[in-house]
Design a protein around this motif. Structure first.
Motif: not given
Length: 328
Positions: A223-238
């Protein structure tokens, strides 16, 4: 782009066609060209009819072969050929040329939004989605409406839309530079970034982003050049799990995986079934991830229901699966 924008782009091309002296000097040719560009501006989306069959077929094929390089040529020839059959006295070459431009422009503008197309078929089946123009961009739409209104009030349609398309070209360049700056800032913020998928909203300075790093997925907004992280998840292989193997044979899961470049998965257990859910991370809206693929598998490892598509509540999803009375 959305259907409304494709329609007004067809009208705009009808205006631009008046700059062609051959078209402008022949009323019958002009009216046939106008019909050709209107039809051509929307013809590649004929595959929308697949939605009436089922979502899996629609997701796998929409903006696929109908937006491919051979299809672009075939649409132009087919549409102009059919129209020419009704008015054989006109200049076919100019009818085909403007109709072909309309079809090509449809496919071209579609590659710049987050959904994208398979425009490079048959050379590649990958989805081309540059993600810096919203599927419905109010600025582009309103510029076309302004041009149409000016035309109705007597403005020269050719020069009017020539100016408008010059402005739109500059707008596309500006949006590309906006995206490039967002990607640069994200890579500074998360140095191990491997991929950034951008989804512009209808607000000029608000973007959705799905970020893939070596170890994680991040979902956020800019938003207006500012990064806001909302969710994060580990990359898990199938996992090596029979439920996953069964799920992968389902047409809805297969269609989802053929289309989605950034997703995570979940496995849930109930007394009656196991649920395998794939969640696209690109389209987070109001705290919900609406594009999913879900399959339910019974204790005998038989698929009992499945669904893929855009859905905006858990209740609605469960009703699509015909088991809304069984909570997950």
């Amino acid at each position: 782009m959305d259907t409304g924008t494709h329609v007004v782009m067809g009208v705009a091309l009808g205006g631009l066609a008046t700059l062609d002296p051959v078209v402008a000097s022949d009323p019958a040719l002009y009216h046939t060209v106008f019909a050709g560009v209107l039809i051509g501006s929307n013809a590649p989306d004929a595959d929308t009819i697949l939605k009436f069959k089922n979502n899996a077929l629609y997701i796998r094929n929409h903006r696929g072969i109908t937006h491919s390089l051979p299809a672009v040529l075939l649409w132009g020839i087919l549409i102009s050929g059919v129209l020419y059959a009704f008015v054989p006295s006109i200049d076919f070459a100019h009818l085909w040329l403007w109709t072909q431009i309309a079809v090509a422009l449809h496919v071209l503008v579609d590659i710049f939004n987050a959904y994208g197309t398979q425009a490079y078929r048959p050379f590649s089946r990958r989805w081309v989605a540059y993600g810096f123009i919203n599927t419905f961009d109010p600025y582009i739409f309103l510029l076309h409406i302004a041009g149409i209104v000016a035309w109705l009030f007597g403005a020269n349609p050719g020069f009017t839309f020539l100016v408008i398309y010059g402005v739109i070209l500059l707008y596309y360049i500006k949006r590309y530079l906006d995206k490039r700056e967002i990607v640069r800032k994200i890579k500074e913020f998360l140095p191990d970034t491997e991929q950034v998928v951008t989804s512009p909203t209808m607000k000029q300075n608000d973007w959705r982003v799905a970020i893939t790093t070596k170890q994680q997925f991040f979902v956020g907004v800019v938003e207006d050049g500012h990064i806001h992280i909302i969710d994060e998840y580990n990359r898990v292989p199938l996992p090596d799990d029979e439920r996953i193997r069964i799920a992968m044979t389902d047409k809805n899961i297969d269609a989802f995986l053929s289309f989605s470049p950034v997703y995570r998965f979940e496995i849930h257990e109930t007394n009656a079934f196991s649920e395998v859910r794939f969640i696209d991370l690109r389209y987070r809206s109001k705290g919900y991830y609406p594009f999913v693929a879900v399959v339910h598998i019974d204790e005998n490892m038989h698929i009992i229901s499945s669904y893929t598509g855009w859905i905006f509540s858990e209740h609605k999803l469960q009703s699509k699966l015909y088991i809304s009375d069984q909570p997950i």
